[in-house]
Design an enzyme around this catalytic site. Structure first.
Site, PDB file in Angstrom:
ATOM      1  N   GLY A  35       0.801  -1.223   0.000  1.00  0.00           N
ATOM      2  CA  GLY A  35       0.000   0.000   0.000  1.00  0.00           C
ATOM      3  C   GLY A  35       0.828   1.265   0.000  1.00  0.00           C
ATOM      4  O   GLY A  35       2.034   1.254  -0.175  1.00  0.00           O
ATOM      5  N   HIS A  41       4.774   1.736  -8.070  1.00  0.00           N
ATOM      6  CA  HIS A  41       3.747   0.699  -8.001  1.00  0.00           C
ATOM      7  C   HIS A  41       2.844   0.744  -9.240  1.00  0.00           C
ATOM      8  O   HIS A  41       2.466  -0.295  -9.791  1.00  0.00           O
ATOM      9  CB  HIS A  41       2.868   0.892  -6.762  1.00  0.00           C
ATOM     10  CG  HIS A  41       3.581   0.684  -5.466  1.00  0.00           C
ATOM     11  ND1 HIS A  41       3.778   1.701  -4.559  1.00  0.00           N
ATOM     12  CD2 HIS A  41       4.127  -0.417  -4.916  1.00  0.00           C
ATOM     13  CE1 HIS A  41       4.409   1.230  -3.499  1.00  0.00           C
ATOM     14  NE2 HIS A  41       4.640  -0.060  -3.693  1.00  0.00           N
ATOM     15  N   GLY A 175       9.060  -5.188  -8.274  1.00  0.00           N
ATOM     16  CA  GLY A 175      10.033  -4.158  -8.607  1.00  0.00           C
ATOM     17  C   GLY A 175      11.446  -4.597  -8.289  1.00  0.00           C
ATOM     18  O   GLY A 175      11.689  -5.279  -7.287  1.00  0.00           O
ATOM     19  N   GLN A 181      15.110  -9.402  -3.047  1.00  0.00           N
ATOM     20  CA  GLN A 181      13.774  -9.965  -2.874  1.00  0.00           C
ATOM     21  C   GLN A 181      13.271 -10.568  -4.176  1.00  0.00           C
ATOM     22  O   GLN A 181      12.711 -11.667  -4.201  1.00  0.00           O
ATOM     23  CB  GLN A 181      12.820  -8.876  -2.388  1.00  0.00           C
ATOM     24  CG  GLN A 181      11.361  -9.276  -2.349  1.00  0.00           C
ATOM     25  CD  GLN A 181      10.490  -8.154  -1.850  1.00  0.00           C
ATOM     26  OE1 GLN A 181      10.462  -7.849  -0.665  1.00  0.00           O
ATOM     27  NE2 GLN A 181       9.763  -7.506  -2.754  1.00  0.00           N
ATOM     28  N   SER A 213       9.865   5.203  -3.114  1.00  0.00           N
ATOM     29  CA  SER A 213       9.600   4.293  -2.008  1.00  0.00           C
ATOM     30  C   SER A 213       8.476   4.865  -1.156  1.00  0.00           C
ATOM     31  O   SER A 213       8.411   6.075  -0.933  1.00  0.00           O
ATOM     32  CB  SER A 213      10.850   4.107  -1.135  1.00  0.00           C
ATOM     33  OG  SER A 213      10.538   3.399   0.046  1.00  0.00           O
TER      34      SER A 213
END
Length: 283
Positions: A35, A41, A175, A181, A213
């Site tokens: 969120g 995003h 991303g 990750q 970010s």
């Protein structure tokens, strides 16, 4: 104004939604987020729309990737603002569960996660008899960010696996700002035979070079200026390599020096000359 979005809170309802789309022969893309959406995003969503007929965005702040004492309780949130942005892009559904984990006999969901035990996640602070099954990508989770955040990648791999099992996507977009990750998720999918295509999307930055970010909202103007030392030092390393520098120690030292001189704190610096775009710096 974009089309209306179906907001789904229950995991069984989410699974039914996906299976109904599949019965109609449609493909599904999942964009996992926590969120407080920004332009980065939204770029993931745009990529997802190119790769599948339906796009689902998950919005869930995952407690199992936060160690005790980290910012689980203060992670920024603006759900209604997120819906406005996603509606404008034509997203089909938002999966926004209250909680994805079976809880124990301790704290309830949403309470502040505080304390000093770095090797225990906020989820495990919830007491006994709750969630106890974890996915570990054993080698990839240990270096780089894994040194200072020993529960982070275990929590990420586990929640992403849960999302894949619930949403059942054909494609998922991540991303590359969180490069380790992304690589870890790719390895998990390969090793556990998830039928999901993993797509990595490039880093987006502000005009001054700061990587986008959600946590940037917490930066003061002074801290934001200091943070620019990261992208500037990485660009200098790239330029130095292009000009013939091959000493990784010299390159790492230049990054450390630039960040410390700007008033930052070093977590780690690693330089990989074989894959220059894979350089990572955390402050």
């Amino acid at each position: 104004m974009g089309k209306d979005i179906e907001v789904i809170r229950d995991k069984n309802a989410m699974r039914r939604w996906s299976r109904e789309r599949r019965k109609e022969g449609e493909t599904i893309c999942l964009v996992p987020t926590m969120g407080y959406l920004h332009r980065g995003h939204l770029a993931l969503v745009e990529e997802g729309k190119k790769r599948a007929q339906r796009v689902v965005v998950s919005i869930y702040v995952n407690p199992s990737q936060f160690a005790v004492g980290e910012d689980f309780g203060s992670y920024p949130s603006n759900f209604e603002g997120d819906l406005l942005k996603l509606r404008a892009l034509g997203v089909d559904a938002v999966f926004n569960p209250h909680d994805l984990y079976v809880r124990g006999d301790g704290k309830t969901f949403g309470e502040e996660c505080s304390g000093t035990r770095r090797t225990v996640s906020c989820l495990e602070e919830g007491g006994e008899n709750g969630h106890e099954t974890w996915i570990r990508v054993e080698r990839l989770e240990k270096p780089l960010c894994g040194v200072s955040r020993p529960v982070f990648f275990r929590g990420v791999a586990t929640v992403v696996a849960k999302l894949f099992n619930i949403v059942e996507p054909d494609v998922a977009i991540f991303g590359k700002k969180d490069y380790q990750q992304w690589r870890l998720i790719c390895r998990m999918v390969r090793d556990l035979d998830f039928a999901v295509e993993i797509v990595g999307s490039e880093i987006l930055r502000e005009p001054d070079g700061l990587a986008l970010s959600s946590r940037n909202v917490h930066l003061s103007p002074e801290e934001r200026q200091k943070a620019l030392s990261i992208s500037k030092s990485l660009q200098k390393v790239r330029d130095d390599v292009c000009n013939g520098e091959v000493s990784t120690e010299k390159l790492k030292h230049s990054v450390v020096e630039a960040i410390l001189n700007a008033g930052g704190k070093i977590d780690y610096v690693e330089v990989n000359l074989e894959h220059l775009n894979n350089m990572a710096v955390v402050v």
